[in-house]
Design a protein around this motif. Sequence first.
Motif, PDB file in Angstrom:
ATOM      1  N   ALA A 806      -7.748   9.399  99.479  1.00  0.00           N
ATOM      2  CA  ALA A 806      -7.112   8.963  98.296  1.00  0.00           C
ATOM      3  C   ALA A 806      -7.996   7.963  97.410  1.00  0.00           C
ATOM      4  CB  ALA A 806      -5.787   8.453  98.489  1.00  0.00           C
ATOM      5  N   ASP A 807      -8.563   7.201  98.142  1.00  0.00           N
ATOM      6  CA  ASP A 807      -9.718   6.225  97.697  1.00  0.00           C
ATOM      7  C   ASP A 807     -11.063   6.666  97.032  1.00  0.00           C
ATOM      8  OD1 ASP A 807     -10.410   3.068  97.148  1.00  0.00           O
ATOM      9  OD2 ASP A 807     -12.025   3.819  98.772  1.00  0.00           O
ATOM     10  N   PRO A 808     -11.237   6.455  95.706  1.00  0.00           N
ATOM     11  CA  PRO A 808     -12.529   7.264  95.420  1.00  0.00           C
ATOM     12  C   PRO A 808     -13.728   6.923  95.813  1.00  0.00           C
ATOM     13  CG  PRO A 808     -11.112   6.329  93.386  1.00  0.00           C
ATOM     14  CD  PRO A 808     -10.488   5.633  94.768  1.00  0.00           C
ATOM     15  N   VAL A 809     -13.888   5.827  96.382  1.00  0.00           N
ATOM     16  CA  VAL A 809     -14.990   5.215  96.937  1.00  0.00           C
ATOM     17  C   VAL A 809     -15.303   5.824  98.460  1.00  0.00           C
ATOM     18  CG1 VAL A 809     -16.392   3.484  98.020  1.00  0.00           C
ATOM     19  CG2 VAL A 809     -15.171   3.041  95.806  1.00  0.00           C
ATOM     20  N   ARG A 810     -14.398   5.782  99.117  1.00  0.00           N
ATOM     21  CA  ARG A 810     -14.062   6.623 100.486  1.00  0.00           C
ATOM     22  C   ARG A 810     -14.227   8.194 100.209  1.00  0.00           C
ATOM     23  NH1 ARG A 810      -9.138   6.223 103.204  1.00  0.00           N
ATOM     24  NH2 ARG A 810     -10.242   7.477 104.708  1.00  0.00           N
ATOM     25  N   ARG A 811     -13.716   8.626  99.272  1.00  0.00           N
ATOM     26  CA  ARG A 811     -13.510  10.068  98.952  1.00  0.00           C
ATOM     27  C   ARG A 811     -15.247  10.579  98.936  1.00  0.00           C
ATOM     28  NH1 ARG A 811     -14.518  14.350  96.714  1.00  0.00           N
ATOM     29  NH2 ARG A 811     -16.109  13.328  95.459  1.00  0.00           N
ATOM     30  N   GLN A 812     -15.793   9.764  98.074  1.00  0.00           N
ATOM     31  CA  GLN A 812     -17.149  10.095  97.770  1.00  0.00           C
ATOM     32  C   GLN A 812     -18.346  10.026  98.779  1.00  0.00           C
ATOM     33  OE1 GLN A 812     -18.117  11.373  94.596  1.00  0.00           O
ATOM     34  NE2 GLN A 812     -19.882  12.092  96.024  1.00  0.00           N
ATOM     35  N   LYS A 813     -17.910   9.030  99.621  1.00  0.00           N
ATOM     36  CA  LYS A 813     -18.708   8.692 101.041  1.00  0.00           C
ATOM     37  C   LYS A 813     -18.625   9.948 101.930  1.00  0.00           C
ATOM     38  CE  LYS A 813     -19.297   5.206 104.800  1.00  0.00           C
ATOM     39  NZ  LYS A 813     -18.775   4.112 105.184  1.00  0.00           N
ATOM     40  N   ILE A 814     -17.257  10.120 102.170  1.00  0.00           N
ATOM     41  CA  ILE A 814     -17.169  11.557 102.858  1.00  0.00           C
ATOM     42  C   ILE A 814     -17.690  12.605 102.371  1.00  0.00           C
ATOM     43  CG2 ILE A 814     -15.136  12.978 103.883  1.00  0.00           C
ATOM     44  CD1 ILE A 814     -13.399  10.591 103.869  1.00  0.00           C
ATOM     45  N   SER A 815     -17.379  13.071 100.989  1.00  0.00           N
ATOM     46  CA  SER A 815     -17.994  14.132 100.402  1.00  0.00           C
ATOM     47  C   SER A 815     -19.632  14.302 100.550  1.00  0.00           C
ATOM     48  CB  SER A 815     -17.865  14.065  98.878  1.00  0.00           C
ATOM     49  OG  SER A 815     -18.341  15.075  97.944  1.00  0.00           O
ATOM     50  N   ASP A 816     -20.164  13.184 100.539  1.00  0.00           N
ATOM     51  CA  ASP A 816     -21.585  12.800 100.569  1.00  0.00           C
ATOM     52  C   ASP A 816     -22.112  13.606 102.188  1.00  0.00           C
ATOM     53  OD1 ASP A 816     -21.976  12.110  98.098  1.00  0.00           O
ATOM     54  OD2 ASP A 816     -22.254  10.033  98.521  1.00  0.00           O
ATOM     55  N   LYS A 817     -21.160  12.940 103.059  1.00  0.00           N
ATOM     56  CA  LYS A 817     -21.708  13.494 104.337  1.00  0.00           C
ATOM     57  C   LYS A 817     -21.346  15.028 104.373  1.00  0.00           C
ATOM     58  CE  LYS A 817     -20.067   9.286 106.846  1.00  0.00           C
ATOM     59  NZ  LYS A 817     -18.989   8.495 107.513  1.00  0.00           N
TER      60      LYS A 817
END
Length: 900
Positions: A806-817
């Motif tokens: 839900a958190d945009p920063v965490r979402r992007q970090k997971i997406s990058d992985k």
Amino acid sequence: MKVGIFFGGPSREREISFAGGRTVYDNLDKALFEAVPVFVDSLGNFIRLDWQYIYKGTIRDFYPPVEALPESEHGLQIYLESLGELSIEEQDKIIAKAGKRLQPNEFKQYFDFAFLALHGPYGEDGSIQGLLEWYHIPYSGSGILPSAIGIDKAAQKELLKQNGFATPGYSLIKYSDWADHSKRESIFEQLVAQLGLPLVLKAPHQGSSIGISIVKEKDFTTFETGVDRSFFTKTIYKSQWLAMGEEKQLTSIKQLVDIREGIGMPVLLQDGSIIYHPEELFNHINHTFSSSATDSITLTNVEHEQQVLVEAFIQGKEFSCIVVQDEQGQPIALPPTEIVKGNEMFDYRSKYLPGLSRKITPINLPVEQIQQIRKDCSKLFKDFGFNVYARLDGFITETGDIFLNDPNTTSGMLPSSFFFHQAAEIGLNPSQFLTYIIRTSVAERLKTGKDTVKLTRLLQKLDKSIQEQQAHRHDKIRVGVIMGGYSSERHISVESGRNIYEKLSSSTKYEPLPIFLTGSNESHRLYTIPINVMLKDNADDIKEKVHYFEKGGKPHPVLAQITEEAESITRKYTGSTLQEPQRISYEQLKNLTDAVFIALHGRPGEDGALQAELEKLYIPYNGSGIRSSQITINKYETNEILAKHGVPVAKHAMALKEDWMQDKEAFFQGIEAAFPYPFIAKPADDGCSSAVKKIKNRQELAAFSHLIFREMEELDTECARTLSLGFKEEFPNKAGFLVETLISRNGAKHFLEITGGLLTKYDPDGTVNYEIFEASEALAEGEVLSLEEKFLAGEGQNITPARYAADPVRRQKISDKVKEDLRRVAQILNIEGYARIDAFVRVLENDEVETIIIEVNSLPGMTPATCIFHQTAINGYKPYDFIDRILQYGVERTKMKGQL
């Protein structure tokens, strides 16, 4: 010329309008027009839409935006009207997330012409036409009066009779009469006596067959349900509701609030109060039934019909005919298309889901009867005062009586619609037909005597541009678009190939040539095909037509006559006449093209065989090279290679026909010992969800094995029933199939299925650089993602970018992985050009990520609705830009090998 494309709107057909608007946006000739997307929301606001949103799967995927959505315990999707009464300020905030609000008095600043892809009330009824006339904006199609007639099925009945057209007996049910329950049975008795059975019930102001039912027998309950459906009202009974359980109740609510097949939202309760949100409705029903003695709740849509049209049923062939105007204003009826339905009614699903109906053009009748249909359609077009084009539907009985009904002033504009299908019969591709519509519409608006000087100049400028464009046709790069094939994926291949052809044909850079491939693994047969053959219903129809001409067949006499009648149109917009299909060799392909786009899926196409033929002749092509294609076509080999490199994949094994034939019991026990139920069974070398099944027990395993190892072409009906195969669902015949463990959450905090696209380019030093797109989250309605959910506009839900957190920063970090994992897969398999990688993602407690690879598609589906275009849009590529990059890479690869 700047063309504002109006699409979406408040009607129940807004998703088809949305998909049609996208078709127009993509297919307008870029040498002549600048497309301006004008999305109309369900409250009637006009929005200059940010182009990225045009490539979303459905309106609800982007509008209202996530930020505006209230909490929904069950994640029920909504349209804007479910947010309740919104102030102008609240609407402005929502609109700003999707684009820029346009006021009608500002239209002139943004476009010179309005192309109307709106359907139903507000779009086809004269409303938008009147608004545009007030602000001096020329628009496509019919004017105010014929539009008002075209939307009202009840008014049409009287006009048909007055103009001497045969029309079935009919009657009207008023809402006020229907609201009195004591009158209902007598209404039914009177209608049966007056019109006989079956009865056809219609919502008189809806299109796309919404709100239609057929009552075949003298059954009052069926009749009552059908009339309620046409009035968009529904009674929910306490006993039935409580017997369902929560999961089925939620499914029922989703169906109830569906604007196409249910009653939609908001709904009016019997006490006069209004419920806006589906979640609120779900809670209201549960609260009412648990806290009171009420045994039923009646819900009615706030925009329900005031009357229902009831018609006598006509037994006969159903057809649809597009009528266009020539430059003298005379109507030309294009070849009528016969609609062969899978069920009795040509309803919303039959119209827009592939395989549920079939289009045969021209209708299979004697020439005299086809000509009579055309004559009647042309007469109706004139008598009703239609302009530019219209779609007229009807029936012809065994005795030759023709019944015309439901004339439409706006046709559906999906790539496979009648609109383009019939225009192709006079040689116009979609881009050229849209140019014809715009040019003819400007000339028609000129006849009103308004804005004469302005419209004359606009027309002259457009005519000059059309002539100049014809003169430069031969300066373009020639691209052979190869489509079809002979696998279970051939129909999706044709959809992909047509989409590629259409994107290239509207460009200033490319001149596409459609190539149909058929034959076998041992011998490919290639044919150049004209536009009218390419736009046949599916791959099998194209193959049939190709073989007909190969055996010396001649064009249908009616088609030959229409082509002659429309010659002035065809020459103006194409500069040529229709050719017949021609068989060609790979050597001839090289002479006809500068590059090739392979739009095939599975075998052949993704297996390296076609690539080998093209490389022999140094013909540039899209996608991966020979060896990489040979690996990725085989899911078992792909799994083996990835597993050796430490990439997570499902536990897997091949189940072989020879073992099954030798000892079936040992075969089944061997699988069951290694793979506990449920597990996944699928062909190892087919894609597109073909025959991918979740196997839950021995009976299903036996049925799957029997079907895939069968000797006959036909499917065993009992096995098909056991596996719940859909209508006309194909099931390939193989010597082995892949068995995989069912990938599950396994304790993960978050678990989702994703599909991620990629694009390659060369760095200056010649190394391959991978651009990995934001993956889409795939939501399946059933046990596995279906063909329709993957590729059909308005079906399925692909959320892009995927919701990892839900958190945009965490979402992007997971997406990058996840993107790094997909990049590694692409590098291991030496993927080139572009690809789609399907995977499951587990997000663990500490945000560690497990990406489990399901399959790799080296030539992914490129249909208009596929989610790869949602992903490329985030990175700034429109579909044409993406296709252009893919082709550029293929040309550069051939140059680097010193072959060009």
